[in-house]
Design an enzyme around this catalytic site. Structure first.
Site, PDB file in Angstrom:
ATOM      1  N   ASP A 168      25.843 -14.314 -33.541  1.00 43.85           N
ATOM      2  CA  ASP A 168      26.657 -14.623 -34.722  1.00 43.85           C
ATOM      3  C   ASP A 168      28.103 -14.210 -34.482  1.00 43.85           C
ATOM      4  OD1 ASP A 168      24.347 -15.492 -36.035  1.00 43.85           O
ATOM      5  OD2 ASP A 168      23.862 -13.456 -36.676  1.00 43.85           O
ATOM      6  N   ARG A 284      19.331 -10.238 -44.404  1.00 41.82           N
ATOM      7  CA  ARG A 284      18.617 -11.511 -44.248  1.00 41.82           C
ATOM      8  C   ARG A 284      17.167 -11.263 -43.847  1.00 41.82           C
ATOM      9  NH1 ARG A 284      20.258 -17.029 -41.031  1.00 41.82           N
ATOM     10  NH2 ARG A 284      18.234 -17.369 -40.085  1.00 41.82           N
ATOM     11  N   ARG A 287      14.130 -12.411 -39.859  1.00 42.74           N
ATOM     12  CA  ARG A 287      13.908 -11.593 -38.671  1.00 42.74           C
ATOM     13  C   ARG A 287      13.569 -10.139 -39.004  1.00 42.74           C
ATOM     14  NH1 ARG A 287      15.087 -14.575 -34.166  1.00 42.74           N
ATOM     15  NH2 ARG A 287      16.568 -16.308 -34.340  1.00 42.74           N
ATOM     16  N   ASP A 427      20.994 -26.285 -33.336  1.00 38.09           N
ATOM     17  CA  ASP A 427      21.274 -24.889 -33.644  1.00 38.09           C
ATOM     18  C   ASP A 427      20.802 -23.953 -32.536  1.00 38.09           C
ATOM     19  OD1 ASP A 427      22.168 -22.808 -35.552  1.00 38.09           O
ATOM     20  OD2 ASP A 427      20.086 -22.186 -35.292  1.00 38.09           O
ATOM     21  N   HIS A 469      24.192 -26.342 -41.633  1.00 39.02           N
ATOM     22  CA  HIS A 469      25.461 -25.680 -41.280  1.00 39.02           C
ATOM     23  C   HIS A 469      25.871 -26.197 -39.919  1.00 39.02           C
ATOM     24  CE1 HIS A 469      23.215 -23.328 -38.371  1.00 39.02           C
ATOM     25  NE2 HIS A 469      22.355 -23.014 -39.315  1.00 39.02           N
ATOM     26  N   HIS A 499      27.512 -20.093 -35.451  1.00 43.39           N
ATOM     27  CA  HIS A 499      27.686 -21.258 -36.316  1.00 43.39           C
ATOM     28  C   HIS A 499      29.181 -21.535 -36.496  1.00 43.39           C
ATOM     29  CE1 HIS A 499      23.590 -20.131 -38.306  1.00 43.39           C
ATOM     30  NE2 HIS A 499      23.459 -20.596 -37.082  1.00 43.39           N
TER      31      HIS A 499
END
Ligand code: 3PG
Ligand code: CO
Length: 552
Positions: A168, A284, A287, A427, A469, A499
């Site tokens: 990320d 989040r 995971r 992705d 996204h 992203h």
């Protein structure tokens, strides 16, 4: 209270023809159209031709405040994206809820905090999570907020177990985050605070959807038992060394092997023991579910834990609303209700949802507002195609062909009103930073889309194609102002593994869609949440009042 009944659409009737909703994960529409845009560089005749019909093709926002993230500098991600796509609502997401709870201090008054603070005077407080400021799973300043709060509330001994990112955020940044964390921990007055163990996020602890439990097992060994092949006197030394690899090939942050920090006596500085408190600091969910089960479930056989300490365990949030996992958490998760899946099940609509493991929970769990179960099992069929367990640039085709076959079969079966699929390739290959592999992934996905759309047409159905996204649409790090690609010392371009902030395309069509159904023009700022009402329309229902307006 939300009215959960669906009313008929005024023009589009509900018929027995299938509606296909196809998500291209990580497929943004980027203004940068050079060779580093893997979608632009790929052969994409099918998605290109959709763009030509400006009445039925447009883009929507997929990042920042449009999907409930704290700011418009936040890139989108699959959790918030699929939450929006499935619910039709812009919901304050975990990242924002934690910010608020830290800002106003409420986080330190809630039950989760009280629970772990019982361990502060006599036991160790452990934090485990992703160390970066990516803002997708976690954020550095939030970790520090809780560490400082713990110091203030009397924690005597703090251990942080870090998962390095490079996914990320750019690869190599792990070094600066570890340096910063070591400094910040040292500066705490009267607290013995250290980094105790770690590893790369793709190799240690942060597995998702049970793709590979060995990943979690490695984390358990390092964080809990203090066992790993690699032992270092400091995490900084460790991360630097491990990045060098065996000399033949450097290892990236995402893939660092597990390591343990040891003291002068060569013993691990922070194993997890009975009575300790453990807090996962990722907000989040995907995971964090498996590691939560390992800490929380008495009855557990995904791997041999060897030792199961009785800890006071909390998640940053409750990660799974159906399983109520974990039972205790620091900040209550976003409340997502009235999602399309629930409403459709109530109307007797039959649904088929499919992806491969890596994205399976995206089109089911995230889509349904972070619920792992079915709404009405007899109406819903969820098919998971097992993903490979290799770095995906080594197999960029992933399971796109299998997903296509499953989707076609579902469309042809006549059993389903709605067929929903997610292609993981743009992705997952995008995250490897391998441009060439990503180009081939996008080429393949475009051809798969053709097969699905053709099949849907053949059945007289309607379809909606979109993405959650951006990612594959930019594979290079760029200069802030000029947008010029950045090159490394070796003359190679610096890959962008994360992203992007790009909007995503939405296209509608199908043999069963009347000619006069086109996109309205008065919603220039629409986001992913506007798509839900749109596919509900295709299914013959009006957009319910609690959802964002339809694009049609
Ligand atoms: C990951 O978890 O793989 C990345 O951090 C985000 O990717 P996703 O949001 O597309 O799943
Ligand atoms: Co992603």
């Amino acid at each position: 209270a939300i009215d959960k009944t669906l009313k008929p659409h005024e023009k589009l009737s509900r018929n027995k023809k299938p509606v296909l909703v196809c998500i291209l994960d990580g497929w943004g529409e980027n203004v940068a159209k050079d060779k580093y845009n893997a979608i632009h560089s790929a052969e994409t005749p099918v998605t290109d031709s959709l763009k030509e019909n400006s009445k039925r093709w447009r883009t929507v926002r997929a990042h920042g405040t449009a999907v409930g993230l704290p700011s418009d500098a936040d890139m989108g991600n699959s959790e918030v994206g699929h939450n929006a796509l499935g619910s039709g609502q812009v919901i304050d997401q975990g990242a924002r809820l934690v910010d608020i709870a830290l800002d106003d201090g409420s986080a330190f008054k809630l039950d989760g905090w009280k629970y772990i603070s019982e361990a502060f005077p006599n036991n160790t407080l452990h934090f485990i999570g992703l160390l970066s400021d990516g803002g997708v799973h976690s954020r550095y300043n939030q970790l520090i907020g809780f560490v400082k709060g713990a110091a203030k509330d009397g924690a005597k001994r703090i251990r942080v177990h870090i998962l390095t990112d490079g996914r990320d955020v750019p690869d190599g940044t792990s070094v600066k985050f570890v340096e910063q964390l070591e400094k910040d921990l040292e500066s705490l007055d009267g607290v013995d605070a250290k980094i105790a163990s770690g590893g790369g996020r793709m190799h240690v602890t942060m597995d998702r959807y049970e793709a590979d439990w060995r990943i979690v097992e490695r984390g358990w060994h390092a964080h809990v038992l203090g066992e790993a092949d690699h032992k270092f006197k400091s995490a900084l030394e460790g991360v630097k060394k491990l990045r060098e690899g065996d000399g033949s090939k450097p290892v990236t942050d995402q893939w660092l092997p597990p390591f343990v920090v040891v003291g002068d006596d060569d013993k691990p500085v922070g194993t997890i023991e009975d009575g300790d408190a453990v807090a996962l600091f990722n907000f989040r969910s995907d995971r964090m579910v498996e590691i939560s089960k390992a800490f929380e479930y008495e009855d557990f056989n995904a791997f041999d834990r060897k030792r199961f300490p009785k800890t006071k365990f909390v998640g940053m949030m409750q990660y799974d609303g159906d399983l109520k996992l974990p039972a205790r958490f620091l900040v209550p998760p976003p409340a997502i209700s009235g999602v399309s899946g629930e409403l459709l099940a109530q109307e007797g609509v039959t649904t088929f949802a499919c992806s491969e493991t890596q994205k399976f929970g995206h089109v089911t769990f995230f889509w349904n507002g972070n619920r792992s179960g079915y709404f009405k099992e007899d109406l819903e069929t969820y098919v998971e195609i097992p993903s490979d367990t290799v770095p995906f640039n080594e197999a960029p085709e992933m399971k796109a062909r299998e997903i296509t076959e499953a989707g076609k079969e579902a469309l042809l079966s006549g059993k389903y009103d709605m067929v929903r699929v997610n292609y993981a390739n743009p992705d997952m290959v995008g995250h490897t930073g391998d441009l060439e592999a990503c180009v081939s992934a996008c080429t393949l996905v475009d051809s798969c889309v053709k097969e699905l759309l053709d099949t849907c047409d053949k059945m007289g159905g309607r379809w909606l194609l979109t993405a959650d996204h951006g990612n594959a649409d930019d594979m290079v790090q760029r200069q802030k102002k000029s947008n010029e690609p950045m090159m490394g010392e070796d003359g190679k371009f610096l890959p962008l593994t994360s992203h992007t902030l790009a909007p995503v395309p939405v296209a509608i069509g199908g043999a069963g869609l009347p000619e006069d159904i086109v996109f309205r023009e008065d919603l220039p700022k629409a986001g992913l949440a506007n798509i839900t009402g749109t596919y509900l329309n295709l299914l013959g229902f009006a957009t319910p009042a609690h959802m964002e307006p339809s694009l049609i």
